[in-house]
Design a protein around this motif. Structure first.
Motif, mmCIF file in Angstrom:
data_model
loop_
_atom_site.group_PDB
_atom_site.id
_atom_site.type_symbol
_atom_site.label_atom_id
_atom_site.label_comp_id
_atom_site.label_asym_id
_atom_site.label_seq_id
_atom_site.Cartn_x
_atom_site.Cartn_y
_atom_site.Cartn_z
ATOM 1 N N GLN A 27 0.940 -1.147 -0.003
ATOM 2 C CA GLN A 27 -0.032 0.060 -0.030
ATOM 3 C C GLN A 27 0.963 1.305 0.035
ATOM 4 N N ARG A 28 0.092 2.502 -0.711
ATOM 5 C CA ARG A 28 1.174 3.438 -0.576
ATOM 6 C C ARG A 28 0.549 4.623 0.246
ATOM 7 N N HIS A 29 -0.681 4.663 0.576
ATOM 8 C CA HIS A 29 -1.243 5.890 1.217
ATOM 9 C C HIS A 29 -1.839 5.005 2.863
ATOM 10 N N ALA A 30 -1.980 6.175 3.488
ATOM 11 C CA ALA A 30 -2.643 5.967 4.848
ATOM 12 C C ALA A 30 -3.390 7.015 5.199
ATOM 13 N N PRO A 74 0.949 16.560 19.168
ATOM 14 C CA PRO A 74 1.761 15.519 18.273
ATOM 15 C C PRO A 74 1.063 14.176 18.402
ATOM 16 N N ARG A 75 0.219 13.803 19.146
ATOM 17 C CA ARG A 75 -0.537 12.461 19.297
ATOM 18 C C ARG A 75 -1.130 12.211 17.955
ATOM 19 N N VAL A 76 -0.879 11.398 17.301
ATOM 20 C CA VAL A 76 -1.438 11.114 15.912
ATOM 21 C C VAL A 76 -2.182 9.481 15.979
ATOM 22 N N SER A 77 -2.547 9.152 14.689
ATOM 23 C CA SER A 77 -2.966 7.863 14.682
ATOM 24 C C SER A 77 -3.237 7.906 13.057
ATOM 25 N N LEU A 78 -2.550 6.416 12.564
ATOM 26 C CA LEU A 78 -2.380 6.276 11.038
ATOM 27 C C LEU A 78 -3.381 4.996 10.863
ATOM 28 N N LEU A 79 -4.040 4.873 9.915
ATOM 29 C CA LEU A 79 -4.918 3.789 9.505
ATOM 30 C C LEU A 79 -4.269 2.971 8.117
ATOM 31 N N LEU A 80 -3.462 2.225 8.299
ATOM 32 C CA LEU A 80 -3.180 1.319 6.983
ATOM 33 C C LEU A 80 -3.863 0.224 6.699
ATOM 34 N N ASP A 81 -4.283 -0.139 5.493
ATOM 35 C CA ASP A 81 -5.275 -1.131 5.533
ATOM 36 C C ASP A 81 -5.320 -1.915 4.043
ATOM 37 N N THR A 82 -5.815 -2.817 3.746
ATOM 38 C CA THR A 82 -5.963 -3.567 2.268
ATOM 39 C C THR A 82 -7.153 -3.666 1.722
ATOM 40 N N ARG A 83 -7.985 -2.867 2.287
ATOM 41 C CA ARG A 83 -9.442 -2.974 1.716
ATOM 42 C C ARG A 83 -9.672 -3.202 0.542
ATOM 43 N N GLY A 84 -10.696 -3.747 0.084
ATOM 44 C CA GLY A 84 -11.191 -3.641 -1.291
ATOM 45 C C GLY A 84 -12.641 -3.202 -1.206
ATOM 46 N N GLU A 85 -13.256 -2.863 -2.384
ATOM 47 C CA GLU A 85 -14.768 -2.424 -2.554
ATOM 48 C C GLU A 85 -15.759 -3.498 -2.937
ATOM 49 N N ARG A 86 -15.190 -4.827 -2.525
ATOM 50 C CA ARG A 86 -16.469 -5.910 -2.767
ATOM 51 C C ARG A 86 -16.781 -6.358 -1.467
ATOM 52 N N ASP A 87 -17.948 -7.216 -1.551
ATOM 53 C CA ASP A 87 -18.492 -7.772 -0.193
ATOM 54 C C ASP A 87 -17.451 -9.006 0.242
#
Length: 161
Positions: A27-30, A74-87
């Motif tokens: 993945q390239r984006h978060a 400076p407290r942050v959170s990042l979400l990295l994921d592999t989701r798709g758009e199908r059920d």
């Protein structure tokens, strides 16, 4: 045939550092969550894992709202994921929420140079952006990672000292 999804969360046993590395390769984006003035703010960032420890790198314009927010808090959170758009993707998608503290790297420092090389290697099309005087390079030290796979199988990981 429908995938049967669990109705309640359960404890996972994912090897979070390995899953984090795999998601970094794929993945390239978060999504970056910051907070300032009592309000949350969510942004998209081009990220890369740091090569020298449990940290995430990204760049942002110094005149952006996300920059002002992370400087204020400076407290942050990042979400990295592999989701798709199908059920059918619900059962196979993974997500890792990273919690940590963001630090703007001092231009010209060794950490800044390393971060620039790492970001450039993963995102060569953004080289001019990374090198601009108006761009800040940011390092988020990972304090906790929460991996969710198999829809509700949750594994929490904290890097050692």
């Amino acid at each position: 045939m429908r995938t049967r999804l669990p109705a309640i969360p359960r404890r996972g046993d994912a090897g979070v550092p390995a899953r984090l590395a795999a998601i970094d390769r794929a993945q390239r984006h978060a999504a970056l969550a910051t907070a300032a003035d009592g309000a949350p703010y969510l942004s998209l960032v081009a990220f890369a894992l740091a090569q020298d420890g449990p940290a995430v790198l990204f760049a942002t314009p110094r005149d952006s709202r996300k920059y002002r927010s992370l400087r204020a808090n400076p407290r942050v959170s990042l979400l990295l994921d592999t989701r798709g758009e199908r059920d059918r993707d619900y059962g196979s998608a993974e997500a890792i929420t990273l919690l940590g503290k963001a630090r703007v790297l001092r231009a010209g420092s060794s950490l800044w140079r390393k971060a620039g090389r790492t970001l450039h290697a993963k995102h060569p099309a953004l080289a001019a952006f990374f090198e601009a005087a108006t761009t800040a390079l940011v390092r988020v030290e990972i304090e906790e990672a929460v991996h969710v796979g198999g829809f509700q199988r949750v594994t929490t990981w904290r890097p050692g000292p």
